[in-house]
Scaffold this active site. Sequence first.
Site, PDB file in Angstrom:
ATOM      1  N   HIS A  88     -26.362   6.199 -12.853  1.00 26.93           N
ATOM      2  CA  HIS A  88     -26.540   7.637 -12.625  1.00 26.93           C
ATOM      3  C   HIS A  88     -26.939   8.339 -13.920  1.00 26.93           C
ATOM      4  O   HIS A  88     -26.388   8.057 -14.986  1.00 26.93           O
ATOM      5  CB  HIS A  88     -25.242   8.237 -12.078  1.00 26.93           C
ATOM      6  CG  HIS A  88     -25.345   9.694 -11.744  1.00 26.93           C
ATOM      7  ND1 HIS A  88     -26.225  10.180 -10.809  1.00 26.93           N
ATOM      8  CD2 HIS A  88     -24.665  10.767 -12.220  1.00 26.93           C
ATOM      9  CE1 HIS A  88     -26.082  11.492 -10.718  1.00 26.93           C
ATOM     10  NE2 HIS A  88     -25.149  11.866 -11.568  1.00 26.93           N
TER      11      HIS A  88
ATOM     12  N   ASP B 106     -25.090  17.808 -13.910  1.00 25.55           N
ATOM     13  CA  ASP B 106     -24.993  16.607 -13.086  1.00 25.55           C
ATOM     14  C   ASP B 106     -25.398  16.961 -11.660  1.00 25.55           C
ATOM     15  O   ASP B 106     -24.772  17.817 -11.029  1.00 25.55           O
ATOM     16  CB  ASP B 106     -23.570  16.063 -13.121  1.00 25.55           C
ATOM     17  CG  ASP B 106     -23.407  14.740 -12.397  1.00 25.55           C
ATOM     18  OD1 ASP B 106     -24.233  14.420 -11.522  1.00 25.55           O
ATOM     19  OD2 ASP B 106     -22.440  14.028 -12.701  1.00 25.55           O
TER      20      ASP B 106
ATOM     21  N   CYS C 126     -31.435  11.066  -9.189  1.00 23.31           N
ATOM     22  CA  CYS C 126     -30.716  11.642 -10.334  1.00 23.31           C
ATOM     23  C   CYS C 126     -31.598  11.722 -11.578  1.00 23.31           C
ATOM     24  O   CYS C 126     -31.535  12.699 -12.331  1.00 23.31           O
ATOM     25  CB  CYS C 126     -29.437  10.883 -10.617  1.00 23.31           C
ATOM     26  SG  CYS C 126     -29.661   9.118 -10.934  1.00 23.31           S
TER      27      CYS C 126
END
Length: 152
Positions: free
Chosen positions: A43, A60, A111
């Site tokens: 990630h 995030d 991501c």
Amino acid sequence: MHSVPFFYTKLLSVGYNGVSHWIKGVNIFNMRLLLIPIHRSSHWCLATVDFSQKHLCYYDSLKGNDSHCLQVLKGFLEQESITKNCNSHNFTKWPTVIYQDIPQQRNHSDCGVFMCMYARHLSENNPFYFTQDDMPIIRRHMVLELLEKKLL
């Protein structure tokens, strides 16, 4: 603005002395914004050091909350300020912000694109105006930029 990929991963594993040479000859304290891509197993997130606003931020796309990351970066900044004789900063007092109200991904594969878009918009002082639905066109645009070897 300055960015070093995998910097944080290396900083965690070997500490300040293992990464300080990566920015040798670069005075990060003269920059407005330092972009730090954060890679966590599978990630990508983004941490920033905003020297003009005097704070560290964490972005995030899965609403993660890694305050430890920002504390590690503060430690790095303290050590770098000693090395570069830029002791006018007191990073321990700089606030940290973990943004939650930002564009979020709805899958487990975008991501990196979100992280790149956060970085791009922050570096250009633009608000985040993209969503998960924009990812296919953003990906095509990124491919074109890579082929052209410039930001469009």
